[in-house]
Write an enzyme that holds these catalytic residues in place. Structure first.
Site, PDB file in Angstrom:
ATOM      1  N   ASP A  17       0.858  -1.188   0.000  1.00  0.00           N
ATOM      2  CA  ASP A  17       0.000   0.000   0.000  1.00  0.00           C
ATOM      3  C   ASP A  17       0.902   1.248   0.000  1.00  0.00           C
ATOM      4  O   ASP A  17       1.455   1.600  -1.035  1.00  0.00           O
ATOM      5  CB  ASP A  17      -0.909  -0.094   1.227  1.00  0.00           C
ATOM      6  CG  ASP A  17      -1.999   0.947   1.282  1.00  0.00           C
ATOM      7  OD1 ASP A  17      -2.431   1.408   0.213  1.00  0.00           O
ATOM      8  OD2 ASP A  17      -2.439   1.300   2.387  1.00  0.00           O
ATOM      9  N   PHE A  38     -10.306  -0.299  -0.011  1.00  0.00           N
ATOM     10  CA  PHE A  38      -9.916  -1.172   1.091  1.00  0.00           C
ATOM     11  C   PHE A  38     -10.524  -2.549   0.864  1.00  0.00           C
ATOM     12  O   PHE A  38     -11.736  -2.701   0.756  1.00  0.00           O
ATOM     13  CB  PHE A  38     -10.339  -0.601   2.449  1.00  0.00           C
ATOM     14  CG  PHE A  38      -9.564  -1.215   3.567  1.00  0.00           C
ATOM     15  CD1 PHE A  38      -8.294  -0.762   3.878  1.00  0.00           C
ATOM     16  CD2 PHE A  38     -10.086  -2.290   4.282  1.00  0.00           C
ATOM     17  CE1 PHE A  38      -7.544  -1.361   4.894  1.00  0.00           C
ATOM     18  CE2 PHE A  38      -9.346  -2.891   5.296  1.00  0.00           C
ATOM     19  CZ  PHE A  38      -8.075  -2.426   5.599  1.00  0.00           C
ATOM     20  N   VAL A  39      -9.652  -3.543   0.764  1.00  0.00           N
ATOM     21  CA  VAL A  39     -10.106  -4.894   0.431  1.00  0.00           C
ATOM     22  C   VAL A  39      -9.925  -5.846   1.609  1.00  0.00           C
ATOM     23  O   VAL A  39      -9.035  -5.672   2.434  1.00  0.00           O
ATOM     24  CB  VAL A  39      -9.367  -5.435  -0.815  1.00  0.00           C
ATOM     25  CG1 VAL A  39      -9.747  -4.654  -2.056  1.00  0.00           C
ATOM     26  CG2 VAL A  39      -7.857  -5.437  -0.627  1.00  0.00           C
ATOM     27  N   ASP A  91      -7.642  -8.499   6.447  1.00  0.00           N
ATOM     28  CA  ASP A  91      -8.648  -8.157   7.451  1.00  0.00           C
ATOM     29  C   ASP A  91      -9.020  -6.685   7.443  1.00  0.00           C
ATOM     30  O   ASP A  91      -8.321  -5.843   6.898  1.00  0.00           O
ATOM     31  CB  ASP A  91      -8.085  -8.450   8.846  1.00  0.00           C
ATOM     32  CG  ASP A  91      -7.043  -7.400   9.276  1.00  0.00           C
ATOM     33  OD1 ASP A  91      -6.075  -7.195   8.521  1.00  0.00           O
ATOM     34  OD2 ASP A  91      -7.225  -6.765  10.334  1.00  0.00           O
ATOM     35  N   ARG A 117     -10.972 -12.280   7.403  1.00  0.00           N
ATOM     36  CA  ARG A 117      -9.831 -13.000   6.824  1.00  0.00           C
ATOM     37  C   ARG A 117     -10.266 -14.306   6.169  1.00  0.00           C
ATOM     38  O   ARG A 117      -9.616 -14.806   5.255  1.00  0.00           O
ATOM     39  CB  ARG A 117      -8.789 -13.322   7.908  1.00  0.00           C
ATOM     40  CG  ARG A 117      -8.101 -12.110   8.509  1.00  0.00           C
ATOM     41  CD  ARG A 117      -6.868 -12.553   9.279  1.00  0.00           C
ATOM     42  NE  ARG A 117      -6.360 -11.539  10.186  1.00  0.00           N
ATOM     43  CZ  ARG A 117      -5.508 -10.563   9.843  1.00  0.00           C
ATOM     44  NH1 ARG A 117      -5.080 -10.472   8.611  1.00  0.00           N
ATOM     45  NH2 ARG A 117      -5.094  -9.686  10.733  1.00  0.00           N
TER      46      ARG A 117
HETATM   47  P1  IMP Z   1       1.772  -0.327   3.840  1.00  0.00           P
HETATM   48  O1  IMP Z   1       2.780  -0.338   4.934  1.00  0.00           O
HETATM   49  O2  IMP Z   1       0.974   0.945   3.792  1.00  0.00           O
HETATM   50  O3  IMP Z   1       2.328  -0.705   2.487  1.00  0.00           O
HETATM   51  O4  IMP Z   1       0.673  -1.381   4.240  1.00  0.00           O
HETATM   52  C1  IMP Z   1       0.902  -2.717   4.163  1.00  0.00           C
HETATM   53  C2  IMP Z   1      -0.018  -3.493   5.081  1.00  0.00           C
HETATM   54  O5  IMP Z   1      -1.228  -2.784   5.385  1.00  0.00           O
HETATM   55  C3  IMP Z   1      -0.445  -4.763   4.408  1.00  0.00           C
HETATM   56  O6  IMP Z   1       0.453  -5.794   4.674  1.00  0.00           O
HETATM   57  C4  IMP Z   1      -1.814  -5.010   4.993  1.00  0.00           C
HETATM   58  O7  IMP Z   1      -1.713  -5.780   6.175  1.00  0.00           O
HETATM   59  C5  IMP Z   1      -2.351  -3.640   5.320  1.00  0.00           C
HETATM   60  N1  IMP Z   1      -3.282  -3.162   4.261  1.00  0.00           N
HETATM   61  C6  IMP Z   1      -3.056  -2.216   3.325  1.00  0.00           C
HETATM   62  N2  IMP Z   1      -4.103  -2.057   2.512  1.00  0.00           N
HETATM   63  C7  IMP Z   1      -5.030  -2.956   2.937  1.00  0.00           C
HETATM   64  C8  IMP Z   1      -6.352  -3.302   2.476  1.00  0.00           C
HETATM   65  O8  IMP Z   1      -6.903  -2.766   1.490  1.00  0.00           O
HETATM   66  N3  IMP Z   1      -6.973  -4.289   3.177  1.00  0.00           N
HETATM   67  C9  IMP Z   1      -6.424  -4.912   4.248  1.00  0.00           C
HETATM   68  N4  IMP Z   1      -5.198  -4.637   4.701  1.00  0.00           N
HETATM   69  C10 IMP Z   1      -4.505  -3.657   4.046  1.00  0.00           C
HETATM   70 MG    MG Z   2      -3.658  -6.153   8.028  1.00  0.00          MG
END
Ligand code: IMP
Ligand code: MG
Length: 180
Positions: free
Chosen positions: A102, A151-152, A158, A164
């Site tokens: 993300d 948001f998925v 989750d 999940r």
């Molecule tokens: P980042 O550090 O912003 O890249 O986020 C990574 C982590 O955020 C992922 O490993 C997920 O656990 C969580 N995450 C990000 N987007 C989503 C989403 O759309 N659904 C569920 N979890 C998410």
């Molecule tokens: Mg998560």
């Protein structure tokens, strides 16, 4: 379909097919090697289970957990290791297995920590990628699906520790997390 899910983004069949392709690609790329797959818990646990079974190599598996969103839908920018890998990765070909990339915060910090342990190589395999939201210069080597900014949940992912167990990936209704 679950009542909190707006629409199904990827069905069980689409997930199965794409994970098979990723496994075949990794099998070809790592021919003659014995990569270690490190799953970033908890979101990647189902993807990890399916991906490892789609790889035809003598792989080993390991698991780690880092601080996550908690109950929100935005990354905090600070990453803390809650559970470390069990084995040394020095000299190993490491593949980090993530559920979704993300902002890139989690992997940005994780990569720094893991590189310092001197693996022979590091690559990132993520089931989903939301490039629009990236704030850190992280590029995954293997991407299952590039998705829009939504948001998925499901297939391991989750919201507030729920959903999940949905067998598909669905877009969560914004009303569930207080969006519009
Ligand atoms: P980042 O550090 O912003 O890249 O986020 C990574 C982590 O955020 C992922 O490993 C997920 O656990 C969580 N995450 C990000 N987007 C989503 C989403 O759309 N659904 C569920 N979890 C998410
Ligand atoms: Mg998560």
């Amino acid at each position: 379909m679950h009542e909190h899910v707006e629409s199904i983004l990827y069905s069980e069949e689409q997930l199965r097919q794409r994970v098979k392709e990723l496994g075949a690609q990794i099998t070809a790329d790592y021919a003659g090697k014995e990569p270690v797959l490190a799953s970033v818990l908890r979101g990647s646990y189902i993807f990890m289970a399916d991906l490892t079974r789609a790889i035809d190599l003598p792989v080993t598996v390991d698991f780690m957990a880092v601080s996550s969103y908690g109950t929100g839908t935005k990354s905090s920018g600070q990453v803390e290791i809650k559970k470390d890998l069990s084995d040394s990765i020095e000299g190993r070909d490491l593949i980090i297995v993530e559920d979704i990339l993300d902002s890139g915060n989690t992997l940005y910090y994780l990569m720094e920590i893991l590189k310092a342990r001197k693996p022979a190589s590091i690559r990132i395999c993520t089931l989903m990628d939301k490039p629009e939201r990236r704030t850190q210069p992280i590029v995954a080597d293997y991407v299952g699906f590039t998705i829009p900014d939504a948001f998925v949940v499901g297939y391991g992912l989750d919201y507030s520790e729920k959903y999940r167990n949905l067998p598909y990936v669905g877009i969560l209704k914004p009303s569930v997390y207080g969006g519009e």
